[in-house]
Design a protein around this motif. Structure first.
Motif, PDB file in Angstrom:
ATOM      1  N   THR A  54       0.830  -1.220   0.000  1.00 27.63           N
ATOM      2  CA  THR A  54       0.000   0.000   0.000  1.00 27.63           C
ATOM      3  C   THR A  54       0.855   1.256   0.000  1.00 27.63           C
ATOM      4  O   THR A  54       2.016   1.236   0.384  1.00 27.63           O
ATOM      5  CB  THR A  54      -0.911   0.078   1.246  1.00 27.63           C
ATOM      6  OG1 THR A  54      -0.076   0.173   2.397  1.00 27.63           O
ATOM      7  CG2 THR A  54      -1.827  -1.119   1.364  1.00 27.63           C
ATOM      8  N   TYR A  62       4.216   5.306  -5.862  1.00 28.59           N
ATOM      9  CA  TYR A  62       2.900   4.663  -5.814  1.00 28.59           C
ATOM     10  C   TYR A  62       1.921   5.452  -6.659  1.00 28.59           C
ATOM     11  O   TYR A  62       2.181   6.603  -7.045  1.00 28.59           O
ATOM     12  CB  TYR A  62       2.389   4.548  -4.372  1.00 28.59           C
ATOM     13  CG  TYR A  62       2.588   5.783  -3.531  1.00 28.59           C
ATOM     14  CD1 TYR A  62       1.749   6.891  -3.688  1.00 28.59           C
ATOM     15  CD2 TYR A  62       3.613   5.842  -2.590  1.00 28.59           C
ATOM     16  CE1 TYR A  62       1.939   8.025  -2.915  1.00 28.59           C
ATOM     17  CE2 TYR A  62       3.806   6.988  -1.824  1.00 28.59           C
ATOM     18  CZ  TYR A  62       2.956   8.070  -1.988  1.00 28.59           C
ATOM     19  OH  TYR A  62       3.144   9.198  -1.237  1.00 28.59           O
ATOM     20  N   CYS A 108       4.945   0.527  -4.742  1.00 24.73           N
ATOM     21  CA  CYS A 108       3.802  -0.360  -4.874  1.00 24.73           C
ATOM     22  C   CYS A 108       3.882  -0.941  -6.287  1.00 24.73           C
ATOM     23  O   CYS A 108       4.271  -0.234  -7.229  1.00 24.73           O
ATOM     24  CB  CYS A 108       2.501   0.397  -4.705  1.00 24.73           C
ATOM     25  SG  CYS A 108       2.295   1.062  -3.056  1.00 24.73           S
TER      26      CYS A 108
END
Ligand code: AMP
Length: 420
Positions: free
Chosen positions: A79, A105, A127
Motif C-alpha cells: 500500500t 505509488y 507499490c
C-alpha cells in the motif's frame, strides 16, 4: 544487546541513536547479522515488531559502500501508506550518509517520481502497479538492483498483486539478495519464496501470535445497540488515541460522520478517499489533531502511530489474519495496548477462530451501566475464561489504572470539533 554489536557505519549508528532506538528488537537481533552477510532472509513477522529497520539497516550499510546515484535496492510494499512509511523510516535511518530514497505509488502525479529517478536514487520503495507503469514507460532502470525486499508479502497476495510482483522480479538482475517479510505464510507466498530465495535463513518472531503487550477484550452486544455501546465505551475509556475498524468503506465513512456529530475529533481512512485526503487523516491522527481514526483494513495497513493505546474492532474482521494485523497497531515495541472487539451474535464463529489462534479465550466484558436492551451475551459467546464476564467500571484494565495515577491522562469526552 545494543546496535553497536552490528558494527555498522558510524553515520548509521548515529542515526539509530537519533531515532531513539537503544536496543534492537527481537526481529532486528535475528535479521540484521544475517542480512549484513548478504544472505537471503525469509522473515515471519508482523508490523510493529521493528521489521522495517531490520531490513533497512543492512541495506543502508551495503549502500554506504560502492557506487551512488543508481538504484541498488528495491523495496516492494502493498500500500501507499506502507511505502510512505518505509520511505520516512529510510530518511530517518540514513542520517548523514546522503543515501537517497523515493516512494513510488499510484494516485499521485508521476512527475516527481520520474524526477527522483533522473536525479539518481539508491533506494526505491514502490507499490507494484505504479512501478510496472514506470517500467513499461522505461522511466526507471532496475538493472543494477542488488537487494530486493518484499514487505507484507501476505497482504500483497490478499490484494491480488502477486502476478505484478512476479513480473517485476523477472526483470531484476539474477544476482541479488532477497529479503521477504510476511506476517503469515500462505501456500502462495511459500511457493514464491521457494522460487525466489536462495539458501534463505528463516527468521521467525512470534508466529502470528500478537504482541504480548496487547490485552484483548470482547464486548458482546446486539446489532442495534452497537453504536451506542461504542459511544459509551469511548466516554468511559481513558486513552491516548484509538483506531476504530469497520468492515466496509461505507461504514467507516458513516461511523466517522456519526462520531463527529457527537463532538469527537475524528477522521476516516478508507479506500474511496483521495491520496491527499488519506494523508491528511493519517497525519492529523499522528499529530494528535484527531483522537479517533475510523479505518478499513486495507487503508490502515502500516499506519505507524506509536501512541495508539486502543484498537477497537467496531466490526469483527473477516479473517483471523486481519484481526492480528489490526491489533498489531497497538502494543508496539514494548508499549501496553488494549484491543476491544464489539461482537454481535453472527460473529460467534469468527471469535472462536480468533481465540484458537490466540490460544486462550478473550476476556468477556459487560460495560457497567449500559442498557443492553435485554441482550443475553452468554447465549452466543459463552462465558469466556473461567472468570466469566467482567464489568470494569473504566474499561482499560491494568494499563488504564496505571495511567490514571500518572500525569496527563486523557479520557475521550465529547468536545467541539476544531474547524479544519
Ligand atoms: P515496524 O514494525 O518496522 O513498523 O516498527 C514499529 C515501530 O517501532 C516504528 O515506529 C519504529 O520506529 C519503532 N522501532 C523500530 N525499531 C525500534 C527499536 N529498536 N527500538 C525502539 N523502537 C523501534
Amino acid at each position: 544487546m545494543t546496535f553497536s554489536q552490528f558494527n555498522m557505519d558510524s553515520r548509521l549508528a548515529e542515526a539509530v541513536a537519533q531515532a531513539g532506538y537503544s536496543t534492537p528488537t527481537p526481529i532486528q537481533d535475528k535479521t540484521i547479522p544475517i542480512a549484513l552477510e548478504g544472505t537471503d532472509v525469509l522473515g515471519l513477522a508482523q508490523t510493529g515488531t521493528g521489521k522495517t529497520a531490520a531490513f533497512l539497516l543492512p541495506i543502508l550499510q551495503r549502500l554506504t559502500d560502492g557506487p551512488r546515484r543508481r538504484t541498488r535496492a528495491l523495496i516492494l510494499a502493498p500500500t501507499r501508506e506502507l511505502a510512505e512509511q518505509i520511505h520516512e523510516e529510510t530518511i530517518k535511518l540514513s542520517g548523514r550518509t546522503g543515501i537517497r530514497s523515493a516512494a513510488v505509488y499510484g494516485g499521485v502525479s508521476k512527475r516527481n517520481q520520474i524526477a527522483a529517478f533522473r536525479k539518481g536514487t539508491e533506494i526505491i520503495i514502490a507499490c507494484p502497479g505504479r512501478l510496472l507503469d514506470h517500467l513499461g514507460e522505461r522511466a526507471i532502470d532496475l538493472s543494477r538492483v542488488e537487494v530486493l525486499v518484499l514487505d507484507e508479502a501476505d497482504r500483497m497476495f490478499d490484494m491480488g498483486f502477486l502476478p505484478d510482483v512476479r513480473r517485476i522480479i523477472a526483470g531484476l538482475p539474477r544476482q541479488r539478495q532477497n529479503l521477504f517479510f510476511s506476517a503469515t505464510m500462505p501456500d502462495k507466498i511459500r511457493d514464491l519464496a521457494d522460487h525466489t530465495l536462495h539458501n534463505a535463513a528463516s527468521v521467525q518472531i512470534g508466529l502470528i501470535a500478537p504482541a504480548e503487550t496487547v490485552s484483548h477484550a470482547l464486548y458482546p452486544v446486539s446489532t442495534d445497540r452497537k453504536k451506542e455501546l461504542l459511544y459509551s465505551l469511548l466516554n468511559s475509556t481513558e486513552s491516548d488515541r484509538a483506531l476504530i475498524f469497520t468492515r466496509t468503506k461505507h461504514r467507516a465513512r458513516s461511523l466517522a460522520v456519526s462520531l463527529e456529530k457527537k463532538g469527537y475529533r475524528v477522521a476516516a481512512l478508507q479506500g474511496n478517499m483521495s491520496q491527499n485526503a488519506r494523508q491528511r487523516s493519517i497525519s492529523g491522527f499522528r499529530s494528535g489533531r484527531y483522537d479517533l481514526l475510523v479505518a478499513t483494513d486495507i487503508a490502515s495497513r502500516g499506519i505507524d502511530v506509536i501512541q495508539i493505546s486502543h484498537v477497537i474492532n467496531f466490526d469483527v474482521p473477516d479473517t483471523v489474519d486481519a484481526y492480528i494485523h489490526r491489533i498489531g497497531r497497538t502494543g508496539r515495541v514494548g508499549k501496553a495496548g488494549q484491543a476491544y472487539t464489539l461482537a454481535v451474535g453472527d460473529d460467534a464463529s469468527m471469535v472462536r477462530e480468533i481465540e484458537k489462534v490466540l490460544a486462550s479465550p478473550i476476556e468477556r466484558r459487560r460495560l457497567e451501566g449500559f442498557d443492553y436492551a435485554g441482550f443475553n451475551p452468554e447465549a452466543q459467546f459463552g462465558r469466556g475464561d473461567r472468570r466469566g464476564y467482567q464489568t470494569p467500571r473504566r474499561p482499560g484494565g491494568s494499563d488504564s489504572r496505571r495511567r490514571r495515577s500518572s500525569p496527563g491522562p486523557k479520557r475521550y469526552r465529547s468536545r467541539p470539533v476544531r474547524p479544519n
